[in-house]
Design a protein around this motif. Structure first.
Motif, PDB file in Angstrom:
ATOM      1  N   CYS A 170     -43.184   4.344  16.622  1.00 16.52           N
ATOM      2  CA  CYS A 170     -41.719   4.236  16.672  1.00 16.52           C
ATOM      3  C   CYS A 170     -41.194   3.207  15.661  1.00 16.52           C
ATOM      4  O   CYS A 170     -40.039   3.273  15.249  1.00 16.52           O
ATOM      5  N   LYS A 200     -35.045  -4.152  29.035  1.00 20.90           N
ATOM      6  CA  LYS A 200     -35.714  -5.271  28.352  1.00 20.90           C
ATOM      7  C   LYS A 200     -34.706  -6.202  27.675  1.00 20.90           C
ATOM      8  O   LYS A 200     -35.067  -6.954  26.768  1.00 20.90           O
ATOM      9  N   ARG A 231     -36.146   1.117  20.007  1.00 22.88           N
ATOM     10  CA  ARG A 231     -36.404   1.656  21.342  1.00 22.88           C
ATOM     11  C   ARG A 231     -37.490   2.727  21.318  1.00 22.88           C
ATOM     12  O   ARG A 231     -37.460   3.611  20.461  1.00 22.88           O
ATOM     13  N   GLN A 232     -38.390   2.634  22.267  1.00 24.78           N
ATOM     14  CA  GLN A 232     -39.281   3.769  22.538  1.00 24.78           C
ATOM     15  C   GLN A 232     -38.645   4.503  23.720  1.00 24.78           C
ATOM     16  O   GLN A 232     -38.652   3.988  24.844  1.00 24.78           O
ATOM     17  N   GLN A 233     -38.057   5.669  23.450  1.00 21.86           N
ATOM     18  CA  GLN A 233     -37.270   6.323  24.507  1.00 21.86           C
ATOM     19  C   GLN A 233     -38.128   6.805  25.666  1.00 21.86           C
ATOM     20  O   GLN A 233     -37.690   6.817  26.808  1.00 21.86           O
ATOM     21  N   GLU A 234     -39.344   7.233  25.328  1.00 28.88           N
ATOM     22  CA  GLU A 234     -40.260   7.722  26.378  1.00 28.88           C
ATOM     23  C   GLU A 234     -41.552   6.946  26.260  1.00 28.88           C
ATOM     24  O   GLU A 234     -42.053   6.777  25.146  1.00 28.88           O
ATOM     25  N   ARG A 235     -42.111   6.514  27.374  1.00 33.07           N
ATOM     26  CA  ARG A 235     -43.378   5.771  27.299  1.00 33.07           C
ATOM     27  C   ARG A 235     -44.516   6.764  27.097  1.00 33.07           C
ATOM     28  O   ARG A 235     -44.977   7.380  28.049  1.00 33.07           O
ATOM     29  N   ALA A 251     -42.718  -1.996  25.494  1.00 34.43           N
ATOM     30  CA  ALA A 251     -41.921  -0.978  26.188  1.00 34.43           C
ATOM     31  C   ALA A 251     -42.535  -0.537  27.521  1.00 34.43           C
ATOM     32  O   ALA A 251     -41.944   0.273  28.227  1.00 34.43           O
ATOM     33  N   THR A 263     -39.070  -1.806  22.267  1.00 35.29           N
ATOM     34  CA  THR A 263     -38.621  -2.082  23.629  1.00 35.29           C
ATOM     35  C   THR A 263     -38.249  -0.780  24.355  1.00 35.29           C
ATOM     36  O   THR A 263     -38.445   0.316  23.836  1.00 35.29           O
ATOM     37  N   SER A 264     -37.707  -0.955  25.535  1.00 38.30           N
ATOM     38  CA  SER A 264     -37.270   0.202  26.325  1.00 38.30           C
ATOM     39  C   SER A 264     -36.103  -0.262  27.201  1.00 38.30           C
ATOM     40  O   SER A 264     -35.736  -1.437  27.174  1.00 38.30           O
ATOM     41  N   ARG A 265     -35.578   0.656  27.995  1.00 38.37           N
ATOM     42  CA  ARG A 265     -34.495   0.271  28.897  1.00 38.37           C
ATOM     43  C   ARG A 265     -34.959  -0.881  29.795  1.00 38.37           C
ATOM     44  O   ARG A 265     -36.119  -0.925  30.191  1.00 38.37           O
ATOM     45  N   ALA A 278     -45.792   3.866  20.636  1.00 32.22           N
ATOM     46  CA  ALA A 278     -44.884   2.706  20.509  1.00 32.22           C
ATOM     47  C   ALA A 278     -44.951   2.152  19.089  1.00 32.22           C
ATOM     48  O   ALA A 278     -43.914   1.869  18.470  1.00 32.22           O
TER      49      ALA A 278
END
Ligand code: UTP
Length: 302
Positions: free
Chosen positions: A118, A62, A105-109, A13, A58-60, A115
């Motif tokens: 999550c 990806k 998803r991990q919404q915030e790094r 992420a 993952t994250s936005r 991670a």
């Protein structure tokens, strides 16, 4: 509890800022060494170690990663119609059994520890591997397989370890080792990114772990550590205090830090050289390039 490990968490992420602007739209894990993305090396290593379930955090941005492990009917049909059998064969590496891969998803790094946390519901109450795909490890016996074999003997928690230059310890989690038996070491302390003068050794943790579910419970209550992030190292170090069951494994093999530009270039050269179809031309190029004092191209990778 069994020491059998069948699940791997792949935290991907991060922003990959060291490769900007490329990583603005291409996930770092999809960047290729020759023609295989970093994540493919990680999956092959995990499969060799007996892993059958893969959990990507993952994250936005990806989605290329999810597409990579999906089927591609039009491409496959075009290759089939064109009788490109070797390419159809190459694509098979990306096949995943239905249900063998999950994306969370991990919404915030908030760091590597966060991670992994999550993924807690998918991991459940069993030991699990963590693989950072940007650490590519070239080894006769894949690194995670070496670790899984050692882990079967003592369980607990295990991190992959290697010596690093003393001046570089502040880039790693650093180990304080109590005793050694073969490649396995009993750990009595771990510190994330210490200054060289505070480091207990030059033995660094790199991106392979086998962890007990207790780590997830430790992460439940974890505050931010070094760099304001929730550190996996801190959750593992807590197990030293509570259960004295943390081991480091000095793996056989060569690790390339493909999260850094220099490591990525070194891996590209090493893996390119290992390819029979590329080696003759590549060696010739490198030899003449170095003999001519490495002439700088007009277009620079700034
Ligand atoms: P890195 O420290 O290498 O960060 O993360 P990064 O974002 O990948 O790269 P740089 O430093 O900005 O260039 C180590 C691993 O932990 C994951 C990353 O995706 C990478 O696999 N990670 C890190 C997460 O999944 N979430 C986080 O919040 C932080």
């Amino acid at each position: 509890m069994t020491n059998r490990v069948t699940k791997a968490v792949l935290p991907v992420a991060g922003f990959g800022t060291r490769f900007l602007p490329a990583t603005k739209s291409v996930p770092k894990e999809i960047m290729p060494l020759v023609d295989r993305p970093l994540v493919q090396y990680a999956i092959d290593e995990a499969r060799a170690a007996g892993i059958t379930e893969f959990i990507f955090v993952t994250s936005r941005g990806k989605s290329a990663l999810e597409d990579y492990f999906d089927s591609a009917p039009e491409l496959e049909k075009a290759l089939h119609d064109g009788k490109k059998h070797h390419l159809i064969e190459a694509l098979k590496q990306t096949d995943m059994d239905s249900g063998a891969v999950a994306y969370i998803r991990q919404q915030e790094r908030r760091g590597l520890g966060h991670a992994v946390w999550c993924a807690r519901r998918l991991i459940g109450d069993e030991p699990f591997a963590v693989i950072l795909p940007d650490d590519v490890i070239d080894a006769d016996k894949p690194c995670l397989q070496q670790m899984v074999e050692a882990y079967a003997e003592h369980g607990g928690n295990m991190v992959a370890a290697m010596e690093v230059e003393h001046s570089r310890v502040s880039s790693y989690g650093i180990l304080d080792v109590k005793s050694e038996s073969g490649a396995s070491m009993k750990v009595q302390g771990m510190v994330e990114k210490p200054q060289p003068e505070d480091a207990p050794s030059d033995l660094a943790v790199i991106g392979r772990y086998i962890l007990s579910p207790q780590i997830l419970r430790n992460l439940d209550t974890m505050d931010s550590g070094a760099g304001g992030e929730i550190q996996l190292t801190d959750a593992i170090a807590a197990e030293i205090e509570k259960n004295d069951n943390v081991y480091a494994y000095r793996f056989q093999g060569r690790r390339f830090d493909c999260g850094s530009k220099s490591g990525y270039l070194q891996a590209t050269v090493a893996f390119g050289m290992a390819r029979d179809d590329l080696r003759p031309e590549f060696v010739e190029f490198l030899r003449s390039y170095l003999e001519n004092d490495a002439p700088k191209p007009a277009i620079r990778a700034v």
